[in-house]
Design a protein around this motif. Structure first.
Motif, PDB file in Angstrom:
ATOM      1  N   LEU A   3       0.833  -1.211   0.000  1.00  0.00           N
ATOM      2  CA  LEU A   3       0.000   0.000   0.000  1.00  0.00           C
ATOM      3  C   LEU A   3       0.864   1.255   0.000  1.00  0.00           C
ATOM      4  CD1 LEU A   3      -2.762  -1.000   2.555  1.00  0.00           C
ATOM      5  CD2 LEU A   3      -3.140  -0.322   0.173  1.00  0.00           C
ATOM      6  N   GLU A   4       1.874   1.254   0.835  1.00  0.00           N
ATOM      7  CA  GLU A   4       2.740   2.427   0.928  1.00  0.00           C
ATOM      8  C   GLU A   4       3.493   2.648  -0.384  1.00  0.00           C
ATOM      9  OE1 GLU A   4       3.437   5.758   2.539  1.00  0.00           O
ATOM     10  OE2 GLU A   4       2.250   4.274   3.602  1.00  0.00           O
ATOM     11  N   PHE A   5       3.905   1.556  -1.016  1.00  0.00           N
ATOM     12  CA  PHE A   5       4.572   1.650  -2.312  1.00  0.00           C
ATOM     13  C   PHE A   5       3.620   2.274  -3.335  1.00  0.00           C
ATOM     14  CE2 PHE A   5       6.440  -0.910  -6.046  1.00  0.00           C
ATOM     15  CZ  PHE A   5       7.326   0.099  -6.364  1.00  0.00           C
ATOM     16  N   ALA A   6       2.376   1.833  -3.339  1.00  0.00           N
ATOM     17  CA  ALA A   6       1.382   2.397  -4.262  1.00  0.00           C
ATOM     18  C   ALA A   6       1.177   3.881  -3.999  1.00  0.00           C
ATOM     19  CB  ALA A   6       0.067   1.647  -4.134  1.00  0.00           C
ATOM     20  N   ARG A   7       1.247   4.286  -2.744  1.00  0.00           N
ATOM     21  CA  ARG A   7       1.087   5.704  -2.402  1.00  0.00           C
ATOM     22  C   ARG A   7       2.210   6.571  -2.955  1.00  0.00           C
ATOM     23  NH1 ARG A   7      -0.778   3.402   2.834  1.00  0.00           N
ATOM     24  NH2 ARG A   7      -3.001   3.886   2.980  1.00  0.00           N
ATOM     25  N   SER A   8       3.301   5.949  -3.384  1.00  0.00           N
ATOM     26  CA  SER A   8       4.409   6.720  -3.964  1.00  0.00           C
ATOM     27  C   SER A   8       4.093   7.168  -5.385  1.00  0.00           C
ATOM     28  CB  SER A   8       5.692   5.881  -3.964  1.00  0.00           C
ATOM     29  OG  SER A   8       5.640   4.869  -4.963  1.00  0.00           O
ATOM     30  N   GLY A   9       2.977   6.666  -5.947  1.00  0.00           N
ATOM     31  CA  GLY A   9       2.598   7.044  -7.300  1.00  0.00           C
ATOM     32  C   GLY A   9       3.127   6.113  -8.370  1.00  0.00           C
ATOM     33  N   VAL A  10       3.754   5.022  -7.970  1.00  0.00           N
ATOM     34  CA  VAL A  10       4.274   4.050  -8.935  1.00  0.00           C
ATOM     35  C   VAL A  10       3.111   3.485  -9.758  1.00  0.00           C
ATOM     36  CG1 VAL A  10       4.137   2.096  -7.318  1.00  0.00           C
ATOM     37  CG2 VAL A  10       5.797   2.047  -9.185  1.00  0.00           C
ATOM     38  N   ASP A  11       3.417   3.132 -11.004  1.00  0.00           N
ATOM     39  CA  ASP A  11       2.371   2.652 -11.905  1.00  0.00           C
ATOM     40  C   ASP A  11       2.109   1.164 -11.670  1.00  0.00           C
ATOM     41  OD1 ASP A  11       0.478   2.528 -13.899  1.00  0.00           O
ATOM     42  OD2 ASP A  11       1.950   2.386 -15.515  1.00  0.00           O
ATOM     43  N   LEU A  12       1.353   0.873 -10.625  1.00  0.00           N
ATOM     44  CA  LEU A  12       0.895  -0.489 -10.345  1.00  0.00           C
ATOM     45  C   LEU A  12      -0.557  -0.591 -10.777  1.00  0.00           C
ATOM     46  CD1 LEU A  12       2.303  -0.960  -6.724  1.00  0.00           C
ATOM     47  CD2 LEU A  12       3.258  -1.888  -8.851  1.00  0.00           C
ATOM     48  N   LYS A  13      -0.889  -1.654 -11.473  1.00  0.00           N
ATOM     49  CA  LYS A  13      -2.273  -1.859 -11.898  1.00  0.00           C
ATOM     50  C   LYS A  13      -3.120  -2.394 -10.751  1.00  0.00           C
ATOM     51  CE  LYS A  13      -1.288  -0.493 -15.958  1.00  0.00           C
ATOM     52  NZ  LYS A  13      -1.395   0.928 -16.157  1.00  0.00           N
ATOM     53  N   ALA A  14      -2.482  -3.094  -9.813  1.00  0.00           N
ATOM     54  CA  ALA A  14      -3.221  -3.663  -8.685  1.00  0.00           C
ATOM     55  C   ALA A  14      -2.313  -3.772  -7.473  1.00  0.00           C
ATOM     56  CB  ALA A  14      -3.758  -5.049  -9.048  1.00  0.00           C
ATOM     57  N   VAL A  15      -2.944  -3.646  -6.302  1.00  0.00           N
ATOM     58  CA  VAL A  15      -2.277  -3.847  -5.019  1.00  0.00           C
ATOM     59  C   VAL A  15      -3.201  -4.731  -4.195  1.00  0.00           C
ATOM     60  CG1 VAL A  15      -1.450  -2.741  -2.908  1.00  0.00           C
ATOM     61  CG2 VAL A  15      -1.169  -1.588  -5.098  1.00  0.00           C
ATOM     62  N   VAL A  16      -2.642  -5.813  -3.655  1.00  0.00           N
ATOM     63  CA  VAL A  16      -3.437  -6.712  -2.826  1.00  0.00           C
ATOM     64  C   VAL A  16      -2.701  -6.916  -1.513  1.00  0.00           C
ATOM     65  CG1 VAL A  16      -4.537  -8.972  -2.636  1.00  0.00           C
ATOM     66  CG2 VAL A  16      -4.284  -7.892  -4.887  1.00  0.00           C
ATOM     67  N   GLY A  17      -3.435  -6.716  -0.430  1.00  0.00           N
ATOM     68  CA  GLY A  17      -2.879  -6.925   0.895  1.00  0.00           C
ATOM     69  C   GLY A  17      -3.680  -7.976   1.645  1.00  0.00           C
ATOM     70  N   PHE A  18      -2.985  -8.943   2.198  1.00  0.00           N
ATOM     71  CA  PHE A  18      -3.600  -9.975   3.017  1.00  0.00           C
ATOM     72  C   PHE A  18      -3.212  -9.728   4.471  1.00  0.00           C
ATOM     73  CE2 PHE A  18      -2.898 -11.742  -1.180  1.00  0.00           C
ATOM     74  CZ  PHE A  18      -4.133 -12.285  -1.473  1.00  0.00           C
ATOM     75  N   HIS A  19      -4.202  -9.668   5.328  1.00  0.00           N
ATOM     76  CA  HIS A  19      -4.051  -9.339   6.751  1.00  0.00           C
ATOM     77  C   HIS A  19      -3.042  -8.205   6.943  1.00  0.00           C
ATOM     78  CE1 HIS A  19      -0.903 -12.551   6.556  1.00  0.00           C
ATOM     79  NE2 HIS A  19      -1.868 -13.271   6.011  1.00  0.00           N
ATOM     80  N   SER A  20      -3.268  -7.146   6.172  1.00  0.00           N
ATOM     81  CA  SER A  20      -2.377  -5.980   6.136  1.00  0.00           C
ATOM     82  C   SER A  20      -2.621  -5.035   7.300  1.00  0.00           C
ATOM     83  CB  SER A  20      -2.630  -5.161   4.858  1.00  0.00           C
ATOM     84  OG  SER A  20      -2.492  -5.949   3.735  1.00  0.00           O
TER      85      SER A  20
END
Length: 176
Positions: free
Chosen positions: A97-114
């Motif tokens: 999630l934090e990586f996605a918040r950096s603005g990187v171009d990820l198409k999906a982020v999935v967190g399990f028991h995050s």
């Protein structure tokens, strides 16, 4: 070329669980890589807590290490760099999630028991891909208030986010 997925380990460091998940994704046709974000073996619960705390207090370094993992993955000849994703377990979900918040171009982020907390909730507006969080309703680390605050932040940030809540399930439910 296959979509690339970085698989981010939990607070115990890179071990069999994250490696197994990367192998499972590879068997499904994805290019998967499980980077070692800590760079050192974890020696017990107290050590794990100290290392995790170091990264949750320094999101810049956490984001940098996630980017380094994605860079390694993207250099592989069989990776479609335009279809990248990140998944993680416990601390790894929070890191994704934090990586996605950096603005990187990820198409999906999935967190399990995050873990869902962040020091920079305003950065959620920089998430580009879809987010899926899978939690147990009995997770001792994530309260109902934490879940509600997280979803409020995702909605306010206009992030396409789904939170799946599993009844009667505790923390680390994906780890046999």
């Amino acid at each position: 070329p296959a979509p690339g997925i970085i698989v981010i380990h939990g607070g115990g460091g890179l071990g069999p669980q994250a490696k197994k998940r990367a192998d499972m994704l590879a068997e499904l046709g994805y290019a998967a890589f499980a980077p070692d974000l800590f760079g050192e073996p974890i020696k017990g619960v107290d050590h794990a807590k100290a290392v995790v705390k170091q990264f949750t207090e320094n999101y810049g370094e956490l984001r940098r290490r996630c980017q380094a993992g994605l860079d390694v993955l993207n250099k592989q000849p069989n990776v479609d760099t335009k279809r990248s994703a990140a998944i993680g377990f416990c601390f790894g979900g929070q890191a994704a999630l934090e990586f996605a918040r950096s603005g990187v171009d990820l198409k999906a982020v999935v967190g399990f028991h995050s873990q869902l907390s962040t020091a920079r909730p305003q950065d959620s507006a920089d998430i580009k891909g879809k987010v899926l969080i899978c939690l147990g309703d009995r997770d001792c680390f994530v309260s109902k208030e934490d879940r509600d605050a997280f979803m409020e932040n995702m909605t306010a940030s206009k992030v396409d986010c789904q939170l799946m809540l599993f009844s009667g399930v505790c923390h680390s439910f994906t780890d046999p």
